[in-house]
Scaffold this motif. Sequence first.
Motif, short mmCIF file in Angstrom:
data_model
loop_
_atom_site.label_atom_id
_atom_site.label_comp_id
_atom_site.label_asym_id
_atom_site.label_seq_id
_atom_site.Cartn_x
_atom_site.Cartn_y
_atom_site.Cartn_z
N THR A 241 0.87 -1.41 -0.02
CA THR A 241 -0.52 0.34 0.31
C THR A 241 0.76 1.33 -0.40
O THR A 241 0.65 2.54 -1.03
CB THR A 241 -0.94 0.15 1.32
OG1 THR A 241 -2.20 -1.07 1.16
CG2 THR A 241 -1.89 1.45 1.15
N ARG B 197 1.30 3.91 -2.61
CA ARG B 197 1.19 5.55 -2.08
C ARG B 197 1.84 6.48 -2.82
O ARG B 197 1.22 7.78 -3.04
CB ARG B 197 0.51 5.84 -0.86
CG ARG B 197 -0.06 6.96 0.09
CD ARG B 197 0.12 7.09 0.85
NE ARG B 197 -0.87 5.83 2.03
CZ ARG B 197 -2.10 5.92 2.17
NH1 ARG B 197 -2.59 6.51 1.26
NH2 ARG B 197 -2.52 4.49 2.84
N THR C 202 0.63 7.20 -6.78
CA THR C 202 -0.55 7.41 -7.29
C THR C 202 -1.05 8.12 -7.17
O THR C 202 -0.19 8.78 -5.36
CB THR C 202 -1.92 6.49 -6.34
OG1 THR C 202 -1.31 6.03 -5.46
CG2 THR C 202 -1.39 4.64 -7.31
N GLU D 292 -5.91 9.02 -2.93
CA GLU D 292 -6.60 7.62 -2.40
C GLU D 292 -8.15 6.83 -3.25
O GLU D 292 -7.79 5.53 -3.37
CB GLU D 292 -7.79 8.29 -0.75
CG GLU D 292 -6.75 8.23 0.05
CD GLU D 292 -5.80 7.18 0.16
OE1 GLU D 292 -5.97 6.32 0.48
OE2 GLU D 292 -4.97 7.60 1.14
N LEU E 63 -5.25 4.67 -5.50
CA LEU E 63 -4.44 4.00 -4.68
C LEU E 63 -5.16 2.40 -4.80
O LEU E 63 -5.10 1.81 -4.93
CB LEU E 63 -4.10 4.32 -3.58
CG LEU E 63 -3.68 3.67 -2.28
CD1 LEU E 63 -2.51 3.10 -2.91
CD2 LEU E 63 -3.49 4.16 -0.70
#
Length: 231
Positions: free
Chosen positions: A209, A213, A216, A219, A222
């Motif tokens: 993740t 993160r 990207t 959110e 992501l």
Amino acid sequence: MWGDADTAIGGSRDRFPSTQVSLIAAAAGEPLAMERVVALYWKPVYKFIRFKFRKDNEAAKDLTQGFFASAMERDFFQRFDPAKAGFRTYLRLAVERFAAHQHQSENRQKRGGGVEFAELDTQPASGESPEEIYLREWRRQLFTLAIEDLRAECAGAGKHTEWAVFEAYDLAEDERPPYAELARRHAVAETSVTNYLAWARRRLRGFVTERLRGVTSGERELREEMRRLWN
């Protein structure tokens, strides 16, 4: 050079601070953002160029290096519009334009201007397109980096048994050993093996993740990329 002889980047030397840098920060000239992009995308870009434009190993590495050198300019990130496409797609299209331009320039310099292609010493898996190869290598490199992050955390925190159990089971190249065997091997309870694996998998997902993160736009992107990985 960003890529080594085997087109892998960084190896065990690939380290980033715990503070995460967003992709958007790259537009402000934050160097760590580009470092994270290069760490994840060097090999997928290399493979895409190699099979899309039928370049040999050295030519593909040179083009990959040239692309990332040009992408160090701030406007590369400023042109990115997440409303039109995710960053992974945006980067692939930018690579395709860059490599096509370089390919055409090289061919114009050849006598007669004819297009020539190199014979590759390796071939992609049957039926795979360059775009599919790019996606496959992106996934592979993402997990490679996250696994290395997990290994480093375990080493730094003294979680040697946790790492050894995870490596023996989840990274096994052949048949996975039974939990009972791992428990005997490391002199722990079988329930500890279960707990170690659950902990390592949670941490691995967390590292995946955080790697995503950093490359990207927010959110929403992501979450979309995570769905592509885990579904």
